[in-house]
Write an enzyme that holds these catalytic residues in place. Structure first.
Site, PDB file in Angstrom:
ATOM      1  N   VAL A 194       3.924  -0.214   4.141  1.00 21.97           N
ATOM      2  CA  VAL A 194       2.372  -1.081   4.597  1.00 21.97           C
ATOM      3  C   VAL A 194       1.617  -1.882   3.700  1.00 21.97           C
ATOM      4  CG1 VAL A 194       0.602  -0.021   5.452  1.00 21.97           C
ATOM      5  CG2 VAL A 194       2.204   1.341   5.751  1.00 21.97           C
TER       6      VAL A 194
ATOM      7  N   GLY B 154       7.644   4.308   3.712  1.00 22.02           N
ATOM      8  CA  GLY B 154       8.082   5.282   4.176  1.00 22.02           C
ATOM      9  C   GLY B 154       8.750   5.287   5.226  1.00 22.02           C
ATOM     10  N   GLY B 155       9.593   5.649   6.146  1.00 19.14           N
ATOM     11  CA  GLY B 155      10.959   6.108   6.661  1.00 19.14           C
ATOM     12  C   GLY B 155      11.194   4.688   7.859  1.00 19.14           C
ATOM     13  N   PHE B 156       9.945   4.426   8.087  1.00 18.54           N
ATOM     14  CA  PHE B 156       9.752   3.069   9.449  1.00 18.54           C
ATOM     15  C   PHE B 156       9.934   1.070   7.977  1.00 18.54           C
ATOM     16  CE2 PHE B 156       5.927   5.108   7.741  1.00 18.54           C
ATOM     17  CZ  PHE B 156       5.661   4.288   7.257  1.00 18.54           C
ATOM     18  N   GLY B 157       9.444   1.442   6.780  1.00 19.01           N
ATOM     19  CA  GLY B 157       9.105   0.414   6.554  1.00 19.01           C
ATOM     20  C   GLY B 157       8.077   0.393   4.984  1.00 19.01           C
TER      21      GLY B 157
ATOM     22  N   LYS C 203       1.493  -2.548   8.336  1.00 17.95           N
ATOM     23  CA  LYS C 203       3.102  -1.570   8.655  1.00 17.95           C
ATOM     24  C   LYS C 203       3.968  -2.865   9.045  1.00 17.95           C
ATOM     25  CE  LYS C 203       3.212   2.643  11.672  1.00 17.95           C
ATOM     26  NZ  LYS C 203       3.166   4.142  11.665  1.00 17.95           N
TER      27      LYS C 203
ATOM     28  N   ASP D 177       3.368  15.535  15.315  1.00 17.02           N
ATOM     29  CA  ASP D 177       3.062  14.714  13.738  1.00 17.02           C
ATOM     30  C   ASP D 177       2.501  15.183  12.782  1.00 17.02           C
ATOM     31  OD1 ASP D 177       5.271  14.989  11.526  1.00 17.02           O
ATOM     32  OD2 ASP D 177       5.658  13.127  11.710  1.00 17.02           O
TER      33      ASP D 177
ATOM     34  N   LEU E 223       0.826  -1.525  -0.218  1.00 15.13           N
ATOM     35  CA  LEU E 223      -0.060   0.035   0.356  1.00 15.13           C
ATOM     36  C   LEU E 223       0.460   1.167  -0.473  1.00 15.13           C
ATOM     37  CD1 LEU E 223      -3.210  -0.825   2.696  1.00 15.13           C
ATOM     38  CD2 LEU E 223      -3.359  -0.709   0.028  1.00 15.13           C
ATOM     39  N   GLY E 224       1.809   1.193   1.355  1.00 13.55           N
ATOM     40  CA  GLY E 224       2.891   2.589   0.995  1.00 13.55           C
ATOM     41  C   GLY E 224       4.024   2.159   1.154  1.00 13.55           C
TER      42      GLY E 224
END
Ligand code: NAG
Ligand code: NAG
Ligand code: NAG
Ligand code: NAG
Ligand code: NAG
Ligand code: NAG
Ligand code: NAG
Ligand code: NAG
Ligand code: NAG
Length: 886
Positions: A597, A592-595, A610, A707, A589-590
């Site tokens: 999804v 980001g910096g964390f990993g 996630k 954030d 799905l997407g």
């Protein structure tokens, strides 16, 4: 008056016997009391769990209704009842959660329980306030009386008052918590006037479990000019109940239209008392699948004035609610007409309607400290007087032997206590010292023993103490004698053989006595103060270092314990579970910096999974922070954590509810081929503001998100917004008067509070700043930073354009033609007030919420004068083909 008024009225009152279906539905927060029952049971037709009333009431007689009326279909809570042949006022005291909106219903069925075949008439009171007169027209009539009320203390009282027209009785009391957002009034509580399931067969009554709030929907007796329609395709409403008005699918499945399509659909209601205020809720859903050449739209007029300033055009199998925001008042009759609008080919439709009257419960209840004290005294001595309900209010039912101060605006206080000749034994109760405003205390002619307690000295407002005719012993506190000698106290102690006034030495030294007495008094007062401080300290520390003001109402549903280890193992998932639900991470799905999804399915629901990237440095801490927070904090505008996986290294994942429309940032940038209308944007802003308000004001300690940005606001299928990404959030203890937390700067460029950036001081106002940016983005459709522009930051850009007074220059071109400039101006105002340079000048989130509500109201009522609105509760129903699941 050949009005439909009567039809409504009868339909409401003449409730007959009822049949329900059983489903699994949560009864969370329900309080269901079967008056006169001796045991707990589950009512077979509704599946509701009832308890006996014995813990809630001290008086009355238990009876069962006559067997002539115990039909199988009669709900079990009506089989028994409690009657009150003794005393004028008898009360139920029911513990509740303070600050909660409840639907409170009392039910009455006489059914010849006393074999007298004569129905009584009596009054019921809600605490000190008159609720209604219960009149039972027939032996077999069931009367339900209801109010919607926000509790102010930890108990409510329902009192039955004998008015000389027969013995009062009651069959059941039910309390159902409602969402805060439902049935909002400008002032006062509501009482149900009518609640009708239009077009329903004449013997269907719908309530729990079909109605999650257990409202009782009665069928409307068919009207001559109306024609019923219905569908079997409407099964359930699965999406969330945004405002808390969700009507049961079954209620919406039936409706009426008019026989003569070009004639208006008419009905009316009213009352002789023209000051009565009414709130009206109309529910609509299209039940016919319209052909290409068909359409249904109409307008609603009340007393020939347009009520809702919008054409009503119900969507197929979707719920639409039209409701009052300000009440109807100043007329004895309200004629309502639903009139087909031009171009419509089908007549108006109405699926359900509710009308409520405003009740002003203005009589305050007695100060809680006094109530607690007098209740303890009653229990200590086993007082058998008619002591029930509020001790002071209303005045005519004040407890016998209790005198009170009565002044219109402040809660009554207990000023006099007369327990003379009441057969009291034991010592003088220390609880008396808690009656801080007591002036007269009469305990004469009892069998009290022990000393005259020192606390009487500390009760400065006492001017009369009568202790005569007891078995008290020891010395009378010198300070009391002194006050008596000075004439400021009338003290009677005669008739206590073992009680001594003072010793003879003290009498000789007249100067020392007052000093000793004064010092004695001072010491006692100091001890009391210390004890109080100690008590408050203890209370605070037992709750964690979280409550700044012990008197502030604590309404938070969460208690945050940031250092506790993770609990709720039931939401912990194994890595295998994760693989299964994501089908081996097949749909991304997407990222980001964390990993990454992934899309997944858990049970029947869609989820987003996630997975934490092992490379992510702050990852683990943030993972912990997020799990910690989300397991404890729940709000409909915060993404909810469905589960998590913590098997180390590459096997850490968080499972969230799936938000089908993605994040606001990408929707706004047009990435999803959907242009949000201005009204939708305002609703999204309001949703997210409420989520943030909850973090700030609803949580103890408050939580700062840190954030807030458009990409952290997620939208579900119905464009309901929820805040996400709590990895950076910080619980924010406000102990010791601290108003900020110093911390390393985190956040997203453009959204970051400049004050925070320069001072490292973190406050709620930092979130407010970021939220203001989000509002400006919603208005302008412009990203927060545009590198190529001279005015690169959105605030600079808006500021310079707005100074030229041209609102259109900043409005997103996509919404220019479909917005009310007043509401846009107001939104700009809110955005700019949130982003004021100095945090002190920024709004708080609760101010933002109420401002946004006004703003949305402006938009919904273009003229700015219409005060009522129409709200789409849900845009889809889930339905299945095939026979009804009966
Ligand atoms: C409870 O009430 C029912 C009928 O109302 C009666 O049959 C039963 O004996 C009662 N039980 C007790 C323990 O009083
Ligand atoms: C519900 O409303 C009451 C009164 O307005 C308020 O005190 C309380 O905090 C609200 N609760 C929530 C969860 O919003
Ligand atoms: C309810 O409807 C049935 C059939 O339509 C009819 O026989 C009955 O009289 C109606 N009852 C009432 C109270 O209107
Ligand atoms: C239908 O209603 C219209 C408007 O009220 C009226 O003019 C017309 O006569 C009605 N038709 C019938 C058949 O009643
Ligand atoms: C609408 O279309 C249907 C056929 O789909 C036709 O039978 C009907 O007469 C049309 N009605 C009107 C008002 O045009
Ligand atoms: C009450 O309603 C009637 C129409 O039904 C209207 O003519 C009248 O002006 C209204 N009265 C007030 C005080 O608004
Ligand atoms: C209830 O009280 C409020 C304020 O005290 C007042 O404005 C309102 O008119 C009253 N409503 C009724 C129905 O008496
Ligand atoms: C209560 O008030 C009545 C009337 O004012 C008075 O006669 C009585 O002495 C008072 N009793 C107490 C205990 O204050
Ligand atoms: C009041 O009475 C209750 C028990 O009825 C007791 O627990 C409490 O400590 C008493 N309060 C005072 C101040 O004596």
């Amino acid at each position: 008056m050949g009005r439909f008024f009567n039809a409504f009225f009868l339909a409401f009152l003449a409730t007959s016997f009822v049949l329900y279906l059983v489903h699994a539905q949560t009864q969370q927060g329900f309080i269901s009391i079967d008056c006169g029952s001796n045991s707990s049971y589950t009512e077979p037709t509704t599946g509701i769990d009832y308890v006996s009333d014995s813990n809630y009431v001290e008086t009355g007689l238990v009876s069962s209704i006559s067997s002539d009326y115990t039909l199988d279909t009669l709900l079990q809570q009506l089989w028994n009842l409690r009657s009150f042949p003794e005393g004028i006022r008898n009360c139920y005291t029911i513990p509740v959660k303070p600050g909660t909106k409840y639907l409170i219903r009392s039910s009455f069925l006489y059914a010849n329980y006393d074999a007298k075949n004569s129905t009584p008439t009596f009054d019921i009171y809600f605490g000190p306030n008159f609720w209604t007169t219960v009149t039972l027209p027939k032996v077999q009539t069931i009367i339900d009386v209801e109010i919607i009320h926000i509790t102010t203390s930890n108990q409510v009282q329902v009192c039955l008052v004998n008015t000389g027209n027969g013995v009062p009785f009651i069959s059941a009391i039910e309390l159902r918590p409602l969402p805060n957002t439902s049935y909002v009034t400008l002032s006062g509580s509501l009482t149900a006037f009518l609640r009708l399931d239009v077009g329903a067969p004449n013997d269907t009554f719908i309530r729990f479990p079909d109605d999650v709030y257990d409202r009782v929907w009665s069928p409307l007796t068919p009207m001559v000019k109306w024609t019923p329609i219905s569908t079997t395709l409407l099964k359930s409403i699965n999406n969330e109940d945004v405002l808390g008005f969700k009507a049961p699918a079954k209620v919406l499945s039936t409706a009426s239209t008019v026989i003569n399509a070009s004639a208006p659909m008419e009905f009316s209601w009213g009352d002789i008392d023209i000051t009565t205020q009414y709130y009206v809720y109309m529910y609509f859903a299209e039940l016919q699948e319209l052909k290409a050449n068909q359409s249904r739209s109409f307008n609603i007029y009340v007393n020939d004035k347009l009520w809702i300033n919008e054409r009503i055009s119900p969507v197929y199998l979707s719920e639409l609610v039209g409701h009052s925001i300000t009440p109807f008042t100043n007329n004895d009759t309200y004629d309502c007409k639903l009139i087909m609008s031009e171009g419509s080919t089908l007549p108006p439709i109405l699926n359900a309607i509710e009308i409520y009257k405003v009740m002003n419960f203005t009589q305050p209840t007695t100060e809680q400290d006094d109530v607690d004290a007098i209740e303890s005294i009653k229990n200590n001595y086993g007082v058998t007087k008619d002591w029930q309900g509020d001790p002071c209010a209303p005045k005519m039912f004040a407890w016998q032997g209790v005198n009170c101060s009565h002044d219109a605006s402040t809660p009554p206080r207990i000023t006099g206590l007369d327990l003379s000749s009441s057969g009291l034994t034991g010592q003088i109760s220390a609880n008396i010292s808690n009656l801080a405003k007591l002036v007269v205390l009469d305990l004469s002619n009892n069998s009290l023993s022990g000393p005259v307690p020192d606390f009487l000295v500390g009760m400065s407002s006492l001017t009369v103490i009568n202790l005569s005719g007891n078995n008290l012993s020891g010395l009378i506190p010198a300070a009391l004698i002194d006050r008596k000698n000075k004439g400021s106290l009338s003290l009677s102690v005669e008739g206590n053989p073992n009680l001594h006034e003072t010793t003879s030495e003290k009498k000789k030294n007249n100067i020392v006595v007052p000093i000793v007495a004064a010092i004695g008094g001072a010491i006692i007062i100091i001890i009391l103060i210390l004890a109080y401080v100690y008590f408050i300290r203890r209370k605070r520390s037992s709750k964690g270092p979280t409550i700044a003001d012990p008197h502030s109402p604590v309404n938070s549903e969460v208690e945050l314990h940031p250092h506790e280890p993770l609990r709720t193992p039931n939401r912990q998932l194994s890595y295998t579970d994760i693989l299964k639900m994501t089908n081996n991470f097949s749909r991304l799905l997407g990222e980001g910096g964390f990993g990454k999804v992934y899309y997944g399915v858990m049970g029947n629901s869609e989820v987003a999974v996630k997975m934490l990237s092992p490379k992510s440095t702050q990852g683990y801490q943030e993972f912990q922070a997020e799990v910690d927070l989300l397991l404890r904090v729940h709000h409909r505008n915060l993404t909810s954590l469905v589960g998590y996986c913590n098997e180390g290294e590459a096997r850490m994942g968080l499972v969230y509810e799936y938000m089908g429309k993605g994040n606001l940032g990408s929707v706004l940038s047009g990435g999803r081929g959907k242009v949000l209308r201005w009204e939708e944007r305002l609703k999204i802003a309001l949703d997210s503001a409420q989520g943030l308000e909850y973090l700030h004001d609803g949580c103890r300690p408050p939580i700062i998100h840190r954030d807030i940005k458009t990409s952290n606001i997620l939208l579900n299928e119905y464009l309901q917004a929820k805040l996400a990404d709590f990895g950076l959030s910080r619980a924010f203890p406000n102990e010791g008067g601290a108003t900020h937390v110093t911390t390393r700067v985190v956040g997203t460029p453009g959204y970051l509070d400049p004050e925070y950036y320069s001072s490292y001081k973190l406050t709620e106002k930092s979130d407010v700043y970021s939220f203001g940016i989000v509002i400006l983005e919603l208005i302008t459709g412009r990203p927060v930073l545009v590198k190529t522009s001279e005015k690169s930051h959105i605030i600079q850009w808006v500021d310079s354009n707005i100074n030229q007074g041209d609102i259109y220059s900043i409005i997103d071109p996509n919404i220019k033609d479909d917005c009310n400039t007043n509401s846009v101006w107001k939104a700009v105002d809110i955005g700019m007030s949130c982003t004021a340079r100095n945090p002190i000048n920024r709004l708080t989130m609760s101010q933002v919420v109420s401002e946004l509500k006004e703003c949305l109201n402006l938009e919904l009522n273009q003229s700015g004068k219409q005060i009522d609105s129409i709200t789409t509760i849900s845009s889809t129903f889930h339905f299945e083909m095939g026979p009804m699941a009966r």
